[in-house]
Design a protein around this motif. Structure first.
Motif, PDB file in Angstrom:
ATOM      1  N   ALA A 109       0.910  -1.153  -0.044  1.00 28.20           N
ATOM      2  CA  ALA A 109       0.032  -0.023  -0.149  1.00 28.20           C
ATOM      3  C   ALA A 109       0.712   1.287  -0.072  1.00 28.20           C
ATOM      4  CB  ALA A 109      -0.946   0.191   1.213  1.00 28.20           C
ATOM      5  N   GLN A 110       2.065   1.343   0.526  1.00 28.15           N
ATOM      6  CA  GLN A 110       3.082   2.426   0.603  1.00 28.15           C
ATOM      7  C   GLN A 110       3.540   2.626  -0.579  1.00 28.15           C
ATOM      8  OE1 GLN A 110       5.986   1.662   3.642  1.00 28.15           O
ATOM      9  NE2 GLN A 110       4.661   2.018   5.172  1.00 28.15           N
ATOM     10  N   GLU A 111       3.699   1.830  -1.614  1.00 28.77           N
ATOM     11  CA  GLU A 111       4.655   2.040  -2.815  1.00 28.77           C
ATOM     12  C   GLU A 111       3.641   2.414  -3.768  1.00 28.77           C
ATOM     13  OE1 GLU A 111       8.586  -0.349  -2.360  1.00 28.77           O
ATOM     14  OE2 GLU A 111       7.400  -0.662  -4.018  1.00 28.77           O
ATOM     15  N   PHE A 112       4.121   3.196  -4.766  1.00 30.23           N
ATOM     16  CA  PHE A 112       3.639   3.675  -5.611  1.00 30.23           C
ATOM     17  C   PHE A 112       4.421   3.582  -6.992  1.00 30.23           C
ATOM     18  CE2 PHE A 112       2.158   6.801  -8.826  1.00 30.23           C
ATOM     19  CZ  PHE A 112       0.701   6.613  -9.018  1.00 30.23           C
ATOM     20  N   SER A 113       3.931   3.299  -8.181  1.00 30.69           N
ATOM     21  CA  SER A 113       4.894   3.149  -9.481  1.00 30.69           C
ATOM     22  C   SER A 113       4.226   3.587 -10.423  1.00 30.69           C
ATOM     23  CB  SER A 113       5.780   1.846  -9.339  1.00 30.69           C
ATOM     24  OG  SER A 113       4.847   0.996  -9.866  1.00 30.69           O
ATOM     25  N   GLU A 114       4.913   4.094 -11.590  1.00 31.86           N
ATOM     26  CA  GLU A 114       4.272   4.524 -12.918  1.00 31.86           C
ATOM     27  C   GLU A 114       5.439   4.478 -13.856  1.00 31.86           C
ATOM     28  OE1 GLU A 114       2.178   8.103 -12.193  1.00 31.86           O
ATOM     29  OE2 GLU A 114       3.924   9.497 -12.083  1.00 31.86           O
ATOM     30  N   GLN A 115       5.163   4.383 -14.993  1.00 32.77           N
ATOM     31  CA  GLN A 115       5.963   4.296 -16.015  1.00 32.77           C
ATOM     32  C   GLN A 115       6.046   5.667 -16.917  1.00 32.77           C
ATOM     33  OE1 GLN A 115       4.958   1.025 -18.789  1.00 32.77           O
ATOM     34  NE2 GLN A 115       6.748  -0.057 -17.691  1.00 32.77           N
ATOM     35  N   HIS A 116       7.316   6.089 -17.511  1.00 36.72           N
ATOM     36  CA  HIS A 116       7.479   7.171 -18.282  1.00 36.72           C
ATOM     37  C   HIS A 116       8.073   6.868 -19.357  1.00 36.72           C
ATOM     38  CE1 HIS A 116       7.677  11.705 -17.992  1.00 36.72           C
ATOM     39  NE2 HIS A 116       8.695  11.483 -18.733  1.00 36.72           N
ATOM     40  N   ARG A 117       7.847   7.298 -20.500  1.00 33.48           N
ATOM     41  CA  ARG A 117       8.537   7.308 -21.647  1.00 33.48           C
ATOM     42  C   ARG A 117       9.300   8.903 -21.667  1.00 33.48           C
ATOM     43  NH1 ARG A 117       6.565   8.635 -27.775  1.00 33.48           N
ATOM     44  NH2 ARG A 117       8.587   8.442 -28.683  1.00 33.48           N
ATOM     45  N   VAL A 118      10.692   8.537 -21.660  1.00 34.35           N
ATOM     46  CA  VAL A 118      11.343   9.762 -22.062  1.00 34.35           C
ATOM     47  C   VAL A 118      11.552  10.113 -23.407  1.00 34.35           C
ATOM     48  CG1 VAL A 118      13.983  10.429 -21.814  1.00 34.35           C
ATOM     49  CG2 VAL A 118      13.069   8.873 -20.075  1.00 34.35           C
ATOM     50  N   VAL A 119      11.020  11.460 -23.784  1.00 32.04           N
ATOM     51  CA  VAL A 119      11.024  11.997 -25.057  1.00 32.04           C
ATOM     52  C   VAL A 119      11.935  12.885 -25.429  1.00 32.04           C
ATOM     53  CG1 VAL A 119       8.424  11.248 -24.970  1.00 32.04           C
ATOM     54  CG2 VAL A 119       9.088  13.541 -24.351  1.00 32.04           C
ATOM     55  N   TYR A 120      12.133  13.365 -26.728  1.00 29.10           N
ATOM     56  CA  TYR A 120      13.304  14.407 -27.087  1.00 29.10           C
ATOM     57  C   TYR A 120      13.481  15.373 -26.378  1.00 29.10           C
ATOM     58  CZ  TYR A 120      10.368  17.447 -29.698  1.00 29.10           C
ATOM     59  OH  TYR A 120       9.549  18.424 -29.844  1.00 29.10           O
ATOM     60  N   TYR A 121      12.126  16.023 -25.890  1.00 24.75           N
ATOM     61  CA  TYR A 121      12.071  17.439 -25.161  1.00 24.75           C
ATOM     62  C   TYR A 121      12.568  17.053 -23.704  1.00 24.75           C
ATOM     63  CZ  TYR A 121       7.178  16.469 -24.926  1.00 24.75           C
ATOM     64  OH  TYR A 121       5.885  15.919 -24.524  1.00 24.75           O
ATOM     65  N   ASP A 122      12.792  15.883 -23.400  1.00 26.87           N
ATOM     66  CA  ASP A 122      13.315  15.716 -21.846  1.00 26.87           C
ATOM     67  C   ASP A 122      14.760  15.590 -22.029  1.00 26.87           C
ATOM     68  OD1 ASP A 122      10.744  15.277 -20.787  1.00 26.87           O
ATOM     69  OD2 ASP A 122      10.489  13.163 -21.456  1.00 26.87           O
ATOM     70  N   THR A 123      15.365  15.478 -23.059  1.00 29.22           N
ATOM     71  CA  THR A 123      16.573  15.149 -23.266  1.00 29.22           C
ATOM     72  C   THR A 123      17.543  16.498 -23.597  1.00 29.22           C
ATOM     73  OG1 THR A 123      16.532  14.537 -25.407  1.00 29.22           O
ATOM     74  CG2 THR A 123      16.470  12.783 -23.822  1.00 29.22           C
ATOM     75  N   PRO A 161      -2.809   8.027   5.248  1.00 31.93           N
ATOM     76  CA  PRO A 161      -3.211   7.167   3.904  1.00 31.93           C
ATOM     77  C   PRO A 161      -2.100   6.504   3.328  1.00 31.93           C
ATOM     78  CG  PRO A 161      -4.163   9.434   3.922  1.00 31.93           C
ATOM     79  CD  PRO A 161      -3.223   9.445   5.091  1.00 31.93           C
ATOM     80  N   PHE A 162      -0.690   7.309   3.607  1.00 29.49           N
ATOM     81  CA  PHE A 162       0.597   6.638   2.903  1.00 29.49           C
ATOM     82  C   PHE A 162       1.190   5.529   3.830  1.00 29.49           C
ATOM     83  CE2 PHE A 162       0.397  11.059   1.649  1.00 29.49           C
ATOM     84  CZ  PHE A 162       0.522  11.003   0.375  1.00 29.49           C
ATOM     85  N   GLU A 163       0.425   5.192   4.999  1.00 28.68           N
ATOM     86  CA  GLU A 163       1.103   4.238   5.979  1.00 28.68           C
ATOM     87  C   GLU A 163       2.637   4.167   5.874  1.00 28.68           C
ATOM     88  OE1 GLU A 163      -0.571   0.366   4.642  1.00 28.68           O
ATOM     89  OE2 GLU A 163      -2.483   1.260   4.184  1.00 28.68           O
ATOM     90  N   SER A 164       2.839   5.736   6.202  1.00 32.41           N
ATOM     91  CA  SER A 164       4.534   5.481   6.307  1.00 32.41           C
ATOM     92  C   SER A 164       4.776   5.557   7.780  1.00 32.41           C
ATOM     93  CB  SER A 164       4.912   6.955   5.820  1.00 32.41           C
ATOM     94  OG  SER A 164       4.376   7.910   6.276  1.00 32.41           O
TER      95      SER A 164
END
Lengths: 245, 245
Positions: free
Chosen positions: B5-19, B133-136
């Motif tokens: 419950a404490q952990e959260f993850s998501e994906q991110h595509r690195v695109v040309y304007y991030d570089t 809510p984060f159960e930290s």
């Protein structure tokens, strides 16, 4: 002509760092998002940047004609559609649409590209193998798009040093930074009270790392005329049309 | 304690304007991406920015401790994981990991947050309903993290005007712009020849729209000590550790 093959679309979630004080997506970010769709379209048909560079060539944008109905908001998921509309011996024309979830068009853009010979630094004829995969229409007609007007009287002026973060892997300043330079000079008061409806931007001469871009604007009611200069050399022109918020 | 419950993850595509010119993600963008995961985590457990503002409060970052193994590349899809690690009466601690597709850790960050009373502009005690809510883990222990060192001798200095595009919907400068100010002053030659391995950044005082941020750095071998000042007031400190590329 297979219309389906010509079109490319992808979704984009607008996130907090795409947005500005208004809670809406910034103009530079909006154009970044459209240019990404163009790159992804090109990659999907095998016309990669690597392939273009391999021929000693590079795509250069000479003009964007942007029309905005409503700017995307934070957390909104939009669809970016793009199509390589047509080309003639020297110019390629591409159209973009940004659509809301309900299908309404939030923004449109018409972009003019040329091919640059990397060694000669000169515009070269369009190479058929680089446009054929998009199945875009060949035409002999050269478009006569309206051109931005240079400012006559300067209302505001500001200098922007080109930052390391502004240059891409080809050591060019991403075209999108010109938007920030052109709009920031208007000041928060103007930018908060007005909504951009149209922007016609024409690129003349590249700005390089280490240079200082001088952004000048003439505010004339709901029209603003912009120029970016490096010293006395004109780099970029734009005319914007605004409405009151 | 339910670790899941404490952990959260998501994906991110690195695109040309991030570089950047290196073809790698910029440091500011890397931190932007992690902060987005923190916002999305908060939204997912109902601790929205709106709820926090509704209590007359706001989260303020006081320190980031960033470690980089390898920067994400253009078109790489990474996973950002985050966890509200622990809190005590005045501080919340959050951890971030950026992972490659093969599971290797590209970057880690440890971030210290405080709660600000928006009206009094003073740090206030952590409100249990905003962290439960984060159960930290609650702890009485206050972390003694290493602090960045102020530059002693200034090797380089540059002024950066705060732009309209730098401020968010709360009229604050996004913390991430401090990274650009601090790193750009090092110059392209240094930035191309070195790889950032660690950055310890401490926020002291907010920079506001219309102000000029003076970025000063002391380069001492593979260590750089940075400060951002507005006039004579210290706004931000950082120490970076680099390796040769």
């Amino acid at each position: 002509v297979d219309q389906v093959a010509q079109e490319f679309s992808e979704q984009h979630r607008v996130v907090y760092y795409d947005t500005e004080v208004t809670g809406e997506m910034g103009i530079g970010k909006l154009v970044d998002m459209m240019m990404l769709a163009s790159e992804d379209h090109s990659d999907s048909v095998g016309v990669t940047t690597k392939k273009v560079l391999g021929l000693g060539l590079g795509w250069v944008i000479t003009q964007h004609l942007l029309t905005i109905n409503r700017l995307p908001k934070n957390n909104e998921v939009v669809t970016v559609k793009t199509k390589a509309a047509s080309y003639n011996p020297y110019f390629c024309y591409r159209d973009f649409w940004v659509k809301a979830a309900d299908g309404t068009t939030l923004a449109k853009m018409h972009t003019v590209f040329v091919l640059m010979d990397q060694e000669k630094r000169k515009i070269t004829r369009i190479v058929p193998e680089l446009v054929a995969p998009f199945e875009s229409e060949f035409t002999k007609k050269i478009e006569r798009n309206p051109l931005p007007k240079a400012p006559q009287t300067i209302t505001a002026r500001h200098d922007y040093g080109v930052r390391f973060m502004d240059i891409d892997s080809n050591h060019h300043v991403n075209n999108v930074h010109y938007f920030d330079w052109m709009l920031d000079v208007l000041g928060a008061d103007f930018l908060i009270k007005h909504r951009l409806k149209e922007m016609n931007i024409q690129y003349k001469q590249e700005v390089r790392y280490g240079q200082v871009a001088t952004s000048e604007v003439e505010i004339s009611g709901l029209t603003t005329n912009h120029q970016i200069k490096v010293g006395s050399e004109l780099s970029c022109l734009a005319t914007c049309r605004w409405e009151e918020r």
